[in-house]
Write an enzyme that holds these catalytic residues in place. Structure first.
Site, PDB file in Angstrom:
ATOM      1  N   SER A 129       3.736  -4.225   0.650  1.00  0.00           N
ATOM      2  CA  SER A 129       3.798  -2.922  -0.005  1.00  0.00           C
ATOM      3  C   SER A 129       2.440  -2.501  -0.533  1.00  0.00           C
ATOM      4  O   SER A 129       1.655  -3.326  -0.986  1.00  0.00           O
ATOM      5  CB  SER A 129       4.799  -2.947  -1.160  1.00  0.00           C
ATOM      6  OG  SER A 129       4.781  -1.689  -1.804  1.00  0.00           O
ATOM      7  N   LYS A 183      11.751  -6.856  -0.251  1.00  0.00           N
ATOM      8  CA  LYS A 183      11.011  -5.621   0.046  1.00  0.00           C
ATOM      9  C   LYS A 183      11.974  -4.430   0.160  1.00  0.00           C
ATOM     10  O   LYS A 183      11.662  -3.319  -0.273  1.00  0.00           O
ATOM     11  CB  LYS A 183      10.184  -5.766   1.336  1.00  0.00           C
ATOM     12  CG  LYS A 183       9.450  -4.489   1.753  1.00  0.00           C
ATOM     13  CD  LYS A 183       8.418  -4.079   0.728  1.00  0.00           C
ATOM     14  CE  LYS A 183       7.709  -2.758   0.882  1.00  0.00           C
ATOM     15  NZ  LYS A 183       7.808  -1.903   1.973  1.00  0.00           N
ATOM     16  N   HIS A 186      12.774  -3.450  -3.275  1.00  0.00           N
ATOM     17  CA  HIS A 186      11.565  -2.790  -3.795  1.00  0.00           C
ATOM     18  C   HIS A 186      11.601  -1.315  -3.398  1.00  0.00           C
ATOM     19  O   HIS A 186      11.372  -0.420  -4.217  1.00  0.00           O
ATOM     20  CB  HIS A 186      10.312  -3.473  -3.231  1.00  0.00           C
ATOM     21  CG  HIS A 186       9.048  -2.671  -3.383  1.00  0.00           C
ATOM     22  ND1 HIS A 186       8.762  -1.575  -2.600  1.00  0.00           N
ATOM     23  CD2 HIS A 186       8.008  -2.791  -4.248  1.00  0.00           C
ATOM     24  CE1 HIS A 186       7.605  -1.055  -2.975  1.00  0.00           C
ATOM     25  NE2 HIS A 186       7.118  -1.772  -3.970  1.00  0.00           N
ATOM     26  N   ASN A 187      11.896  -1.066  -2.140  1.00  0.00           N
ATOM     27  CA  ASN A 187      11.908   0.317  -1.662  1.00  0.00           C
ATOM     28  C   ASN A 187      13.062   1.111  -2.263  1.00  0.00           C
ATOM     29  O   ASN A 187      12.925   2.307  -2.529  1.00  0.00           O
ATOM     30  CB  ASN A 187      11.982   0.347  -0.134  1.00  0.00           C
ATOM     31  CG  ASN A 187      10.638   0.071   0.505  1.00  0.00           C
ATOM     32  OD1 ASN A 187       9.794  -0.584  -0.103  1.00  0.00           O
ATOM     33  ND2 ASN A 187      10.434   0.535   1.715  1.00  0.00           N
ATOM     34  N   GLU A 190      11.853   2.088  -5.458  1.00  0.00           N
ATOM     35  CA  GLU A 190      10.853   3.144  -5.188  1.00  0.00           C
ATOM     36  C   GLU A 190      11.553   4.504  -5.015  1.00  0.00           C
ATOM     37  O   GLU A 190      11.131   5.506  -5.604  1.00  0.00           O
ATOM     38  CB  GLU A 190      10.092   2.747  -3.917  1.00  0.00           C
ATOM     39  CG  GLU A 190       9.132   3.768  -3.350  1.00  0.00           C
ATOM     40  CD  GLU A 190       8.557   3.284  -1.992  1.00  0.00           C
ATOM     41  OE1 GLU A 190       7.962   2.191  -1.956  1.00  0.00           O
ATOM     42  OE2 GLU A 190       8.704   3.997  -0.982  1.00  0.00           O
TER      43      GLU A 190
HETATM   44  C1  6PG Z   1       5.481   0.497   0.486  1.00  0.00           C
HETATM   45  C2  6PG Z   1       6.306   1.655   0.960  1.00  0.00           C
HETATM   46  C3  6PG Z   1       6.267   1.732   2.453  1.00  0.00           C
HETATM   47  C4  6PG Z   1       6.674   3.079   2.992  1.00  0.00           C
HETATM   48  C5  6PG Z   1       8.078   3.439   2.660  1.00  0.00           C
HETATM   49  C6  6PG Z   1       8.378   4.904   2.857  1.00  0.00           C
HETATM   50  O1  6PG Z   1       6.054  -0.322  -0.194  1.00  0.00           O
HETATM   51  O2  6PG Z   1       4.298   0.445   0.812  1.00  0.00           O
HETATM   52  O3  6PG Z   1       7.612   1.499   0.558  1.00  0.00           O
HETATM   53  O4  6PG Z   1       7.002   0.666   2.943  1.00  0.00           O
HETATM   54  O5  6PG Z   1       5.819   4.059   2.533  1.00  0.00           O
HETATM   55  O6  6PG Z   1       8.867   2.676   3.523  1.00  0.00           O
HETATM   56  O7  6PG Z   1       9.725   4.971   2.992  1.00  0.00           O
HETATM   57  P1  6PG Z   1      10.494   6.265   3.356  1.00  0.00           P
HETATM   58  O8  6PG Z   1       9.835   6.853   4.582  1.00  0.00           O
HETATM   59  O9  6PG Z   1      11.878   5.796   3.653  1.00  0.00           O
HETATM   60  O10 6PG Z   1      10.377   7.161   2.183  1.00  0.00           O
END
Ligand code: 6PG
Length: 464
Positions: A129, A183, A186-187, A190
């Site tokens: 990430s 991960k 984590h997302n 996010e």
């Molecule tokens: C990270 C981000 C990366 C990516 C996302 C975007 O941790 O660096 O999460 O993995 O930018 O997957 O996800 P979406 O396109 O689903 O918003």
């Protein structure tokens, strides 16, 4: 010139190129592979000062690596990962290690582990990430799978990762697909945090009349306090950015349809499978879906008269506290999902370590993660972050502000699915009595599904 490189990377898109250059910067001689000639040339050009090379030929690539080979894939999740594995396989030896650095679905990782294990090779998933900049300057890395295999790449990953107080933002997460699972969550977090920030923006702008300039300075100030985090920091930058085409504020000319690649949805789906509530993450996924229905929204906007904006506009401090409250609750949901997944999938996760490696490099990095780390250090099997004594104190202090913002937003017709789900989760969680006794009564009434009682043991049924 065979077997000279320490590390191999497949997929020289922006993430891949940046990550391999980062590794090479730390003194590890590296080799890149991509089917696209131009990407290979771009790598060689940018990496002219470090020990990095590239090729479009899989056999040449594999031969150039020291054994056991350490090959990381940074290719789109799904079929491309299987395709690359099959391209590499004929050239690999037993004991070689393939690391999937993409956002792969954790069940795919389990399948690939078995597939490669049968052939005597190691495969593990490592969530990475931090976006393109993170890959170049230091991401947070979440490796899982075979710990013995991870030992071979540990020094490389520790060197390339972000550092917080000198500590690397990478650690072995646990067995099997643990790296990809962590991960994924984590997302999910996010998604939740981004949704909450966008709602506070809406309340502040539509509700309290903040200009973009004021919002930029507000978020910048917030980034120096309890809300200090990467997402708040970049939000301040976004509000200050002008559009090169029109000279307008860029944020105002960006279409309000948010795309998604799937990790947030997977988090929600799997939380449902585990029976773990993560309503703020669910709301964030839902809101991206609603956002994509632009035409219908515009039509409905004309039909319904929006409620008028309420009088009691929340001040900056109230908004800040409301966002902080919802941030904590979102992390609490994600962490509780990880704890449940740990039991279900036997990952052997360490919650303190997860919070620790999320403090730097990754998209959800935040000052708050140090407090979360401390909470799990105090109580490793903490059931929910909201039960940690320090968080209890904090949440008690700011919950009122979250209510004020949600009341104002609901009264003013401003959608706050994320914020209100955070309050609803908090209120449900702290309700010793919920009205779901009635649901049990209804189930027994229409389907003889039975119920338990408050005053005696056993299973009961009533002829209603
Ligand atoms: C990270 C981000 C990366 C990516 C996302 C975007 O941790 O660096 O999460 O993995 O930018 O997957 O996800 P979406 O396109 O689903 O918003």
């Amino acid at each position: 010139m065979s077997e000279q490189h320490d590390f191999g990377l497949v997929g020289l898109g922006v993430m891949g190129r940046n990550f391999i250059l980062n590794v090479a910067d730390h003194g590890f001689s590296s080799m890149g592979l991509d089917t696209d000639d131009e990407k290979v040339s771009a790598l060689k050009e940018e990496g002219s000062q470090v020990r990095v090379d590239g090729t479009t030929d899989a056999a040449t690539f594999v031969k150039a690596l020291k054994t056991p080979r350490k090959i990381m894939l940074l290719v789109p999740a799904g079929k491309p990962v299987d395709a690359v594995i099959d391209t590499l396989l004929p050239h690999l030896n037993k004991g070689d290690i393939i690391i999937d650095g993409g956002n792969s679905f954790f069940e795919d990782t389990e399948r690939r582990i078995s597939y490669l294990e049968e052939k005597g090779m190691n495969f593990f998933g490592a969530g990475v990430s931090g976006g393109a900049k993170g890959a170049r300057r230091g991401p947070s890395i979440m490796p899982g799978g075979s710990e013995a295999a991870y030992e071979h790449v540990k020094t490389i990953f520790e060197a390339a990762s972000a550092k917080v107080n000198g500590e690397p933002c990478v650690a072995y997460m646990g067995r099997g697909s643990a790296g990809n699972y962590v991960k994924m969550v984590h997302n999910g977090i996010e998604y939740g945090l981004m949704q909450l920030i966008s709602e506070i923006y809406d309340v502040a702008k539509k509700g309290a009349g903040y200009t973009n300039e004021k919002l930029a300075s507000l978020f910048d100030t917030w980034n120096k306090g309890t809300l200090q985090s990467f997402l708040v920091e970049i939000t301040a930058e976004i509000f200050a950015k002008k559009d090169e085409l029109t000279g307008k504020d860029l944020v105002d000319v960006i279409l309000d349809k948010a795309k998604q690649k799937g990790t947030g949805k997977w988090t929600s789906q799997n939380a449902m499978d585990l029976g773990i509530p993560v309503p703020t993450i669910d709301s964030a996924v839902t809101m991206r879906e609603i956002s994509s229905m632009k035409d219908y929204r515009v039509e409905a906007d004309k039909v319904y008269h929006t409620a008028s904006i309420g009088q009691d506009k929340p001040d900056a401090k109230t908004l800040e506290n409301a966002l902080y409250f919802a941030f904590i609750v979102t992390y609490a949901q994600g962490m509780s999902q990880l704890a449940a997944a740990d039991k279900e999938y036997n990952y052997n996760l360490n919650m303190e370590t997860i919070a620790k490696i999320w403090r730097g490099g990754c998209i959800i990095r935040a000052g708050l993660l140090e407090d979360i780390r401390k909470a799990y250090d105090r109580t490793p099997d903490l059931h929910n972050l909201m039960l940690d004594p320090d968080f209890v104190k904090t949440l008690k202090t700011i919950e009122g502000d979250a209510r004020i913002v949600v009341q104002f937003a609901v009264g003013s017709g401003i959608p706050v699915a994320g914020l209100s789900s955070a309050i609803a989760y908090f209120d449900s969680f702290r309700s010793g009595n919920l009205p779901l006794n009635l649901i049990q009564a209804q189930r027994d009434h229409f389907g003889s599904h039975t119920y338990e009682r408050t005053d005696r043991e056993g299973i009961f049924h009533t002829e209603w």
